[in-house]
Scaffold this active site. Structure first.
Site, mmCIF file in Angstrom:
data_model
loop_
_atom_site.group_PDB
_atom_site.id
_atom_site.type_symbol
_atom_site.label_atom_id
_atom_site.label_comp_id
_atom_site.label_asym_id
_atom_site.label_seq_id
_atom_site.Cartn_x
_atom_site.Cartn_y
_atom_site.Cartn_z
ATOM 1 N N GLU A 1 0.724 -0.791 0.039
ATOM 2 C CA GLU A 1 -0.058 -0.172 -0.268
ATOM 3 C C GLU A 1 0.776 1.267 -0.060
ATOM 4 O OE1 GLU A 1 -3.109 2.457 3.004
ATOM 5 O OE2 GLU A 1 -2.364 1.425 3.696
ATOM 6 N N ASP B 1 10.158 6.483 13.458
ATOM 7 C CA ASP B 1 10.042 8.646 13.493
ATOM 8 C C ASP B 1 10.815 9.511 14.309
ATOM 9 O OD1 ASP B 1 9.558 10.541 12.179
ATOM 10 O OD2 ASP B 1 6.763 10.329 11.958
ATOM 11 N N ASP C 1 10.569 12.759 15.331
ATOM 12 C CA ASP C 1 9.436 14.417 15.393
ATOM 13 C C ASP C 1 10.718 15.153 15.720
ATOM 14 O OD1 ASP C 1 8.273 13.515 13.282
ATOM 15 O OD2 ASP C 1 6.745 12.124 15.218
#
Length: 148
Positions: free
Chosen positions: A43, A109, A111
């Site tokens: 996907e 991740d 940030d």
């Protein structure tokens, strides 16, 4: 600028090989050609200008991916899991047959906006040389945690 990047610079063949795991065995999907079987079940989602989010995208190869990216010019591309069937067909199977992930990557991740309370140089997603120290510290913490 995105149109020029997607038309002339984006590495479509390499992207498809990378996320299609061309070098991996494809025995789990013997009914299709090896490269397409894995990639076509991966996907992708696009975020378009105006924060429009499009999910369940899948592609058989670089040409198809380029055509879609040129027509939609996404500001962001998210790479999702590999599913039991092509994601675009997620509404065509019943619950017994299942639309479920069979493989996904482990992603961390980091940030930078999470460090805004202690940064004195930048804010948000902005990063300067000083900010890289926080990134390096985060990586060292992750590395230590994963090795324990």
């Amino acid at each position: 600028l995105l149109r020029v990047y997607y038309d002339r610079l984006f590495p479509y063949p390499e992207f498809c090989e990378w996320f299609g795991y061309r070098s991996k065995p494809y025995d789990m999907f013997p009914e299709d050609s090896k490269h397409e079987a894995f990639l076509f079940r991966r996907e992708l989602s696009f975020t378009l200008p105006g924060d429009i989010y499009i999910r369940y995208l899948c592609f058989k190869g670089p040409e198809q991916l380029k055509e879609k990216m040129m027509s939609q010019q996404p500001e962001k591309i998210d790479i999702g899991a590999v599913f039991t069937i092509p994601p675009k067909n997620h509404n065509t199977v019943n619950k017994e047959q299942g639309f479920r992930p069979v493989q996904r990557e482990l992603v961390f991740d980091i940030d930078m906006d999470e460090y805004d309370d202690i940064r004195t140089c930048c804010t948000g997603a902005n990063v300067c040389r000083k900010c890289w120290g926080f990134m390096a510290a985060a990586i060292r913490c992750l590395d230590a945690a994963l090795r324990e």
